[in-house]
Scaffold this motif. Structure first.
Motif, PDB file in Angstrom:
ATOM      1  N   ASN A  67      20.604  29.937  43.286  1.00 50.03           N
ATOM      2  CA  ASN A  67      21.989  29.919  42.808  1.00 50.03           C
ATOM      3  C   ASN A  67      22.437  28.535  42.337  1.00 50.03           C
ATOM      4  O   ASN A  67      23.584  28.361  41.954  1.00 50.03           O
ATOM      5  CB  ASN A  67      22.943  30.485  43.867  1.00 50.03           C
ATOM      6  N   LYS A  68      21.539  27.580  42.344  1.00 49.12           N
ATOM      7  CA  LYS A  68      21.860  26.245  41.815  1.00 49.12           C
ATOM      8  C   LYS A  68      22.044  26.354  40.304  1.00 49.12           C
ATOM      9  O   LYS A  68      21.246  26.980  39.621  1.00 49.12           O
ATOM     10  CB  LYS A  68      20.741  25.259  42.111  1.00 49.12           C
ATOM     11  N   SER A  69      23.091  25.798  39.784  1.00 53.89           N
ATOM     12  CA  SER A  69      23.400  25.809  38.346  1.00 53.89           C
ATOM     13  C   SER A  69      23.619  27.219  37.792  1.00 53.89           C
ATOM     14  O   SER A  69      23.424  27.458  36.606  1.00 53.89           O
ATOM     15  CB  SER A  69      22.294  25.107  37.541  1.00 53.89           C
ATOM     16  N   VAL A  70      23.981  28.168  38.645  1.00 54.92           N
ATOM     17  CA  VAL A  70      24.274  29.533  38.217  1.00 54.92           C
ATOM     18  C   VAL A  70      25.713  29.840  38.618  1.00 54.92           C
ATOM     19  O   VAL A  70      26.167  29.453  39.682  1.00 54.92           O
ATOM     20  CB  VAL A  70      23.309  30.547  38.883  1.00 54.92           C
ATOM     21  N   ILE A  71      26.420  30.529  37.748  1.00 56.07           N
ATOM     22  CA  ILE A  71      27.791  30.955  38.033  1.00 56.07           C
ATOM     23  C   ILE A  71      27.795  32.471  38.075  1.00 56.07           C
ATOM     24  O   ILE A  71      27.158  33.131  37.244  1.00 56.07           O
ATOM     25  CB  ILE A  71      28.767  30.449  36.949  1.00 56.07           C
ATOM     26  N   CYS A  72      28.506  33.026  39.045  1.00 57.09           N
ATOM     27  CA  CYS A  72      28.581  34.488  39.173  1.00 57.09           C
ATOM     28  C   CYS A  72      30.042  34.926  39.186  1.00 57.09           C
ATOM     29  O   CYS A  72      30.840  34.436  39.995  1.00 57.09           O
ATOM     30  CB  CYS A  72      27.881  34.948  40.450  1.00 57.09           C
ATOM     31  N   ASP A  80      43.225  53.174  36.662  1.00 57.73           N
ATOM     32  CA  ASP A  80      44.384  53.130  35.754  1.00 57.73           C
ATOM     33  C   ASP A  80      44.103  52.299  34.503  1.00 57.73           C
ATOM     34  O   ASP A  80      45.013  51.872  33.811  1.00 57.73           O
ATOM     35  CB  ASP A  80      45.623  52.614  36.487  1.00 57.73           C
ATOM     36  N   SER A  81      42.821  52.027  34.217  1.00 60.99           N
ATOM     37  CA  SER A  81      42.360  51.292  33.025  1.00 60.99           C
ATOM     38  C   SER A  81      42.672  49.804  33.054  1.00 60.99           C
ATOM     39  O   SER A  81      42.604  49.138  32.024  1.00 60.99           O
ATOM     40  CB  SER A  81      42.925  51.912  31.742  1.00 60.99           C
ATOM     41  N   THR A  82      43.020  49.249  34.206  1.00 60.13           N
ATOM     42  CA  THR A  82      43.225  47.810  34.336  1.00 60.13           C
ATOM     43  C   THR A  82      41.974  47.185  34.937  1.00 60.13           C
ATOM     44  O   THR A  82      41.088  47.888  35.434  1.00 60.13           O
ATOM     45  CB  THR A  82      44.452  47.481  35.207  1.00 60.13           C
ATOM     46  N   SER A  83      41.919  45.861  34.906  1.00 57.83           N
ATOM     47  CA  SER A  83      40.794  45.149  35.499  1.00 57.83           C
ATOM     48  C   SER A  83      41.250  43.786  36.007  1.00 57.83           C
ATOM     49  O   SER A  83      42.279  43.271  35.566  1.00 57.83           O
ATOM     50  CB  SER A  83      39.667  44.966  34.477  1.00 57.83           C
ATOM     51  N   THR A  84      40.491  43.237  36.938  1.00 55.48           N
ATOM     52  CA  THR A  84      40.725  41.881  37.430  1.00 55.48           C
ATOM     53  C   THR A  84      39.376  41.190  37.551  1.00 55.48           C
ATOM     54  O   THR A  84      38.343  41.841  37.678  1.00 55.48           O
ATOM     55  CB  THR A  84      41.422  41.860  38.812  1.00 55.48           C
ATOM     56  N   ASP A  85      39.411  39.868  37.511  1.00 53.91           N
ATOM     57  CA  ASP A  85      38.190  39.072  37.619  1.00 53.91           C
ATOM     58  C   ASP A  85      38.197  38.281  38.920  1.00 53.91           C
ATOM     59  O   ASP A  85      39.261  37.893  39.411  1.00 53.91           O
ATOM     60  CB  ASP A  85      38.077  38.100  36.445  1.00 53.91           C
ATOM     61  N   MET A  86      36.994  38.036  39.452  1.00 52.39           N
ATOM     62  CA  MET A  86      36.831  37.231  40.656  1.00 52.39           C
ATOM     63  C   MET A  86      35.551  36.416  40.527  1.00 52.39           C
ATOM     64  O   MET A  86      34.529  36.934  40.080  1.00 52.39           O
ATOM     65  CB  MET A  86      36.746  38.129  41.901  1.00 52.39           C
ATOM     66  N   LYS A  87      35.632  35.160  40.913  1.00 54.83           N
ATOM     67  CA  LYS A  87      34.429  34.318  40.940  1.00 54.83           C
ATOM     68  C   LYS A  87      33.807  34.451  42.328  1.00 54.83           C
ATOM     69  O   LYS A  87      34.509  34.348  43.340  1.00 54.83           O
ATOM     70  CB  LYS A  87      34.788  32.866  40.664  1.00 54.83           C
ATOM     71  N   LEU A  88      32.490  34.686  42.378  1.00 58.96           N
ATOM     72  CA  LEU A  88      31.788  34.722  43.652  1.00 58.96           C
ATOM     73  C   LEU A  88      31.249  33.325  43.949  1.00 58.96           C
ATOM     74  O   LEU A  88      30.820  32.599  43.045  1.00 58.96           O
ATOM     75  CB  LEU A  88      30.639  35.736  43.622  1.00 58.96           C
ATOM     76  N   PRO A 103      38.870  44.040  46.081  1.00 60.15           N
ATOM     77  CA  PRO A 103      39.862  45.095  45.848  1.00 60.15           C
ATOM     78  C   PRO A 103      39.234  46.491  45.828  1.00 60.15           C
ATOM     79  O   PRO A 103      38.025  46.627  45.684  1.00 60.15           O
ATOM     80  CB  PRO A 103      40.437  44.736  44.478  1.00 60.15           C
ATOM     81  N   ASP A 104      40.056  47.505  45.960  1.00 60.55           N
ATOM     82  CA  ASP A 104      39.607  48.893  45.967  1.00 60.55           C
ATOM     83  C   ASP A 104      39.391  49.359  44.525  1.00 60.55           C
ATOM     84  O   ASP A 104      40.241  49.996  43.929  1.00 60.55           O
ATOM     85  CB  ASP A 104      40.664  49.751  46.675  1.00 60.55           C
ATOM     86  N   TYR A 105      38.240  49.030  43.958  1.00 57.57           N
ATOM     87  CA  TYR A 105      37.939  49.270  42.550  1.00 57.57           C
ATOM     88  C   TYR A 105      37.112  50.544  42.362  1.00 57.57           C
ATOM     89  O   TYR A 105      36.531  51.065  43.302  1.00 57.57           O
ATOM     90  CB  TYR A 105      37.179  48.070  41.983  1.00 57.57           C
ATOM     91  N   ALA A 106      37.040  51.024  41.131  1.00 59.87           N
ATOM     92  CA  ALA A 106      36.207  52.186  40.802  1.00 59.87           C
ATOM     93  C   ALA A 106      34.803  51.737  40.389  1.00 59.87           C
ATOM     94  O   ALA A 106      33.803  52.251  40.884  1.00 59.87           O
ATOM     95  CB  ALA A 106      36.850  53.001  39.691  1.00 59.87           C
ATOM     96  N   THR A 107      34.714  50.775  39.471  1.00 56.62           N
ATOM     97  CA  THR A 107      33.440  50.192  39.048  1.00 56.62           C
ATOM     98  C   THR A 107      33.615  48.690  38.917  1.00 56.62           C
ATOM     99  O   THR A 107      34.741  48.178  38.860  1.00 56.62           O
ATOM    100  CB  THR A 107      32.953  50.760  37.692  1.00 56.62           C
ATOM    101  N   CYS A 108      32.507  47.984  38.844  1.00 60.24           N
ATOM    102  CA  CYS A 108      32.574  46.540  38.625  1.00 60.24           C
ATOM    103  C   CYS A 108      31.397  46.112  37.758  1.00 60.24           C
ATOM    104  O   CYS A 108      30.378  46.798  37.683  1.00 60.24           O
ATOM    105  CB  CYS A 108      32.569  45.776  39.949  1.00 60.24           C
ATOM    106  N   LYS A 109      31.568  44.991  37.095  1.00 60.12           N
ATOM    107  CA  LYS A 109      30.496  44.396  36.301  1.00 60.12           C
ATOM    108  C   LYS A 109      30.227  43.012  36.868  1.00 60.12           C
ATOM    109  O   LYS A 109      31.121  42.170  36.908  1.00 60.12           O
ATOM    110  CB  LYS A 109      30.883  44.311  34.824  1.00 60.12           C
ATOM    111  N   ILE A 110      29.005  42.803  37.333  1.00 59.54           N
ATOM    112  CA  ILE A 110      28.590  41.501  37.852  1.00 59.54           C
ATOM    113  C   ILE A 110      27.947  40.738  36.714  1.00 59.54           C
ATOM    114  O   ILE A 110      27.066  41.258  36.022  1.00 59.54           O
ATOM    115  CB  ILE A 110      27.615  41.659  39.032  1.00 59.54           C
ATOM    116  N   MET A 111      28.404  39.490  36.522  1.00 55.79           N
ATOM    117  CA  MET A 111      27.923  38.668  35.410  1.00 55.79           C
ATOM    118  C   MET A 111      27.415  37.331  35.940  1.00 55.79           C
ATOM    119  O   MET A 111      28.160  36.598  36.596  1.00 55.79           O
ATOM    120  CB  MET A 111      29.055  38.432  34.410  1.00 55.79           C
ATOM    121  N   PHE A 112      26.163  37.040  35.667  1.00 52.96           N
ATOM    122  CA  PHE A 112      25.573  35.750  36.020  1.00 52.96           C
ATOM    123  C   PHE A 112      25.474  34.905  34.757  1.00 52.96           C
ATOM    124  O   PHE A 112      24.932  35.362  33.744  1.00 52.96           O
ATOM    125  CB  PHE A 112      24.167  35.932  36.598  1.00 52.96           C
TER     126      PHE A 112
END
Length: 134
Positions: A67-72, A80-88, A103-112
């Motif tokens: 995880n060195k030099s990696v952002i997640c 309800d068709s909204t979304s929020t972002d969170m940095k891990l 949060p109590d979400y339906a789906t999520c997209k993890i991005m590295f």
């Protein structure tokens, strides 16, 4: 009488054949007990126990990427068709973890973000799906 016995045996045989041919849907388990998704030449593992989210990145040979030099980041999608972002935040040497309750979400997209590459995969929230089917 013989017809009733024949029909009973026939239905029992059909039920037995049906039960033995049933293949349950299996979710691939990752090294940390999470769900694995392929993304290009990489694999992403997501584990979501106890209101925290963990994410791990693996190369094509399933070797963990440091995880060195990696952002997640994670984008949570709601019904309800909204979304929020969170940095891990970095966790140990190979993983990432949410700093707060997920949060109590339906789906999520993890991005590295690895250098100039973005490696991403979308995951369903199985806990949410179980709650909504009641």
């Amino acid at each position: 009488m013989k017809l009733k016995i024949f029909i009973t045996v026939l239905f029992a045989a059909i039920a037995l054949i049906h039960m033995t041919s049933y293949t349950p849907i299996q979710v691939p388990d990752g090294p940390h007990g999470g769900t694995i998704k392929k993304s290009g030449n990489f694999f992403i593992e997501m584990k979501n126990p106890y209101e925290r989210m963990y994410a791990y990145l693996f190369d094509r040979g399933m070797k963990p990427v440091s995880n060195k030099s990696v952002i997640c980041n994670v984008r949570f999608y709601y019904n309800d068709s909204t979304s929020t972002d969170m940095k891990l935040e970095p966790f140990e040497e190979e993983g990432f973890v949410s700093a707060s309750t997920v949060p109590d979400y339906a789906t999520c997209k993890i991005m590295f973000n690895v250098g100039e590459n973005i490696i991403e995969a979308k995951f369903d929230n199985s806990a949410f799906l179980v709650k909504t089917k009641k």
